[in-house]
Design an enzyme around this catalytic site. Sequence first.
Site, PDB file in Angstrom:
ATOM      1  CG  HIS A 148       3.312   7.806  -6.192  1.00  0.00           C
ATOM      2  ND1 HIS A 148       2.799   7.347  -7.383  1.00  0.00           N
ATOM      3  CD2 HIS A 148       2.331   7.609  -5.266  1.00  0.00           C
ATOM      4  CE1 HIS A 148       1.559   6.905  -7.192  1.00  0.00           C
ATOM      5  NE2 HIS A 148       1.257   7.050  -5.901  1.00  0.00           N
ATOM      6  CD  GLU A 149       2.744   7.321  -1.540  1.00  0.00           C
ATOM      7  OE1 GLU A 149       1.781   7.917  -1.024  1.00  0.00           O
ATOM      8  OE2 GLU A 149       2.618   6.371  -2.331  1.00  0.00           O
ATOM      9  CG  HIS A 152      -0.750  10.598  -3.331  1.00  0.00           C
ATOM     10  ND1 HIS A 152      -1.833  10.697  -4.179  1.00  0.00           N
ATOM     11  CD2 HIS A 152      -0.260   9.337  -3.489  1.00  0.00           C
ATOM     12  CE1 HIS A 152      -1.990   9.542  -4.821  1.00  0.00           C
ATOM     13  NE2 HIS A 152      -1.048   8.706  -4.425  1.00  0.00           N
ATOM     14  CD  GLU A 199      -2.112   5.690  -6.324  1.00  0.00           C
ATOM     15  OE1 GLU A 199      -1.088   4.996  -6.519  1.00  0.00           O
ATOM     16  OE2 GLU A 199      -2.209   6.501  -5.392  1.00  0.00           O
TER      17      GLU A 199
END
Length: 372
Positions: A148-149, A152, A199
Amino acid sequence: MSDDGHEQNGHEQNGHENVPSRQRRRFPGISSRAYEHPADRSALVALRKLSGFDTVFKALSGLLPERSLRLLFLSDSVRVSDQQFAYLNDMLRDACYILDLEKVPPMYVSQDPKPNAMCIGLDEPIIVVTTGLVDLLDEEEMRAVVGHEVGHALSGHAVYRTILLFLTSLAIRVAWIPLGNLAIMAIVTALREWFRKSELSADRAGLLVGQDLRASMRGLMKLAGGHHLHEMNVDAFLKQAEEYEAGGDLRDSVLKILNVLPRSHPFTTVRAAELKKWAESRDYQRIMDGHYPRRTEDKDTSVTDSFRESAASYASNVKSSKDPLMKLVSDIAGGAGDLGGRVRRGFGGFTTTTTRDDQPPTDTDTPPRNDN
């Protein structure tokens, strides 16, 4: 990690579950457009296409204390490496390999009982996870968070996230200045709305890295209900999202909007439902089959096409939504009549006195005139 970037052996470390090794698909040259939420993607493409935007934005960003931020984590957190939190370091390198992110961003573990993770930084992204999150998640759940990060980072979200954090802090400091706080909060509100969409994009990146929907769902459930996973059920959790979307009347729809405005993240049940829907979509399957947009094609991306895709996605969401307000919007767009009656019925018991939709109000409905 093996030479091809995939982990070959499970391990048990720091109380984390031993997970059997398995091969995961890699996505060479994948563009972040492949997994970005339509609203997130259109906003980012538009920003990147604006002539000189990055130069002006970074010039303004020069006011931010990024060097101080980096020194803070270096001095008061634990930097992930082969010697410290080695299993997290393996996950980070593997996530960067799967999404083909050439430079592995530094990652820190920060002492904080609240489960959280973030990707920040202006020149180069930094990933930070809290001890609360490390203690809460098992290995496969944590892999989805790391992915997930990294998502980003690949999407370029870190710089805007840093601006959001700075402006949120600034808004608190200048709250006493008349009108000054209003101007800042207008920007913060807009950034939060974009970041909530980002997100959803990053959740998709986490699934592409972990390639285990159940682990992603478990992680989201734990963020909502803690580590008592044996007391929770994925189907029941997703049922909450359906109930949240469809329940109540127009008053509840308004309250939902007011509740989400101060948040940087969407509600957890909503994230879980959105991710499951995407995992079952043709778009996800095409990516897993190796058919996805490449970074080399990013320069040819059309802003108009991106906005058209975003508008089509929103129209589809509004049409299929069970939310009372979205139903009303869909009805109005479809030319449905009796708007006044629909609004009154939507608000249920919000008013104590109602009249028949096909009759004008009587004299008793008109307040007495006061000539004084």
